[in-house]
Enzyme design. Structure first.
Site, short mmCIF file in Angstrom:
data_model
loop_
_atom_site.label_atom_id
_atom_site.label_comp_id
_atom_site.label_asym_id
_atom_site.label_seq_id
_atom_site.Cartn_x
_atom_site.Cartn_y
_atom_site.Cartn_z
N HIS A 122 0.95 -1.23 -0.02
CA HIS A 122 -0.01 0.02 0.07
C HIS A 122 0.78 1.35 -0.13
O HIS A 122 0.24 2.41 -0.30
CB HIS A 122 -0.92 -0.03 1.42
CG HIS A 122 -1.81 -1.05 1.14
ND1 HIS A 122 -2.89 -1.10 0.34
CD2 HIS A 122 -2.37 -2.16 2.19
CE1 HIS A 122 -3.45 -2.29 0.44
NE2 HIS A 122 -3.07 -2.79 1.48
N ASP A 162 -2.52 -10.63 -2.49
CA ASP A 162 -2.76 -10.21 -1.19
C ASP A 162 -4.32 -9.82 -1.37
O ASP A 162 -4.90 -9.41 -2.50
CB ASP A 162 -2.27 -8.80 -0.64
CG ASP A 162 -2.71 -8.41 0.59
OD1 ASP A 162 -1.94 -8.89 1.65
OD2 ASP A 162 -3.78 -7.81 0.85
#
Ligand code: OKP
Ligand code: ZN
Length: 355
Positions: free
Chosen positions: A170, A206
């Site tokens: 992220h 993910d």
């Protein structure tokens, strides 16, 4: 196969995090890596080594200078300021710092405020990622771990796994978020490019969309980014990860997002992964970086797919079948006690998948 593991991951040990407006026990904790280390030791899958030091240069190829400066100095300044304001207390006043104000649309992000709380906002995307005393050291160790794994596969081929935390996918060029501070997958892909490989693919499995990795390579044709994840209409990171994001400029056609609804099970998920892998094959990369999050697991406390431990060897075998030098980097997976078994399941599948 080789496993790289930095003991320094433990220096980032948040107690609490802001989750949906409430302070709850932190999800991204040292116990996650402890469970994985125990499981891979028991399974005797591969030698486990500590990372080498690649310095800051490979990290500065991906992250901005002012963001790296912020990460390195923030905790020292924050804790010193806190001690000055509350001289009657002598211990570290709080274990974690959280942002509370951000330069959203119409506000300026080009001038760095002197106020440290404001700097936290300038360099972050959410209020749910605790910044702690050891955040920089642990994050740095995770990047070095991924780079050590990358050098192994560059030299020997095959696969290597970076058993490290906090995760990275992220984190953007100049911001943290989603428990991520340095984007290890992006740093690794860029480093492989800088070693002379013409094309590198990043496959992100993910549960959460790898917004940082996508953004870092969005306008480039030399790094293909593919992500299979929970639909951002309902799932974190909410503001990126839709199917219509295909790259821009020279990068058009070199980003693939495959969002799936909450409740998606293994068969449909694996179909999407195979679709992503077909894109990887067509790209003909010289190396593969896998953002290996295991929060697709059915018992994950903050995610919504329904995969089971027995499904993960299929993923590992499919990754192996791509037949590329492959760096696998641990990202999410918050059913901590089961995370070790799930990682071992992927790595076993990889080992047995294809010689
Ligand atoms: C990191 B990784 C919102 C809470 C959202 C962020 C989840 C980060 C997941 N209040 N928490 O992709 O596993
Ligand atoms: Zn995740």
């Amino acid at each position: 196969m080789l496993i790289v593991h930095p003991a320094e991951h433990r220096l980032h040990h948040p107690q609490r995090e802001n989750y949906r407006g409430r302070m709850v026990d932190a999800f991204e904790i040292p116990a996650r890596a402890d469970y994985v280390l125990h499981a891979v030791q028991q399974a005797e899958l591969a030698p486990i080594i500590a990372p080498d030091d690649f310095g800051l240069a490979p990290i500065a190829q991906v992250h901005s200078a002012r963001y790296l400066d912020f990460l390195q100095r923030f905790w020292g300044q924050w804790s010193e300021q806190w001690r000055k304001n509350f001289p009657q207390r002598d211990a570290e006043p709080v274990d974690e710092a959280f942002p509370a104000v951000w330069p959203i649309r119409t506000l300026r992000d080009d001038v760095e405020p002197a106020n440290l709380a404001a700097q936290l906002g300038l360099y972050s995307m959410d209020s749910g990622s605790p910044f702690t005393a050891g955040t920089w050291a642990a994050s740095l160790s995770a990047s070095q771990s991924a780079l050590t794994a990358a050098r192994h596969v560059l030299t020997h081929g095959g696969g290597a796994f970076s058993l490290s935390r906090p995760p990275g996918h992220h984190a953007g060029r100049d911001f943290f978020g989603g428990y991520c501070f340095l984007n290890h997958a992006a740093i690794t892909a860029q480093w492989l490019r800088d070693q002379g490989l013409a094309r590198v693919a990043v496959l992100d499995v993910d549960y959460h969309h790898g917004n940082g990795t996508q953004a870092i390579f969005y306008d480039r044709a030399d790094v293909l980014t593919v992500s299979i994840h929970g639909d951002p209409r309902t799932e974190y990171p909410f503001y990126l990860g839709h199917a219509d994001e295909q790259g821009q400029g020279a990068g058009l056609g070199y980003n693939l997002n495959l969002p799936l609804p909450v409740g998606t099970g293994f068969a449909r998920w694996m179909q999407a992964v195979e679709q992503g892998m077909a894109q990887v094959r067509a790209f003909a990369p010289q190396a593969l970086v896998v953002s290996l999050g295991l929060d697709t697991y059915g018992n994950d406390p903050i995610a919504g797919f329904t995969l089971q431990t027995a499904d993960y060897p299929v993923l590992g075998a499919a990754i192996r079948a791509l037949d590329l030098p492959t760096v696998m980097i641990l990202e999410g997976g918050y059913a901590a006690a089961e995370l070790g078994n799930n990682v071992v399941a992927v790595l076993r599948g990889f080992e047995q998948g294809r010689a």
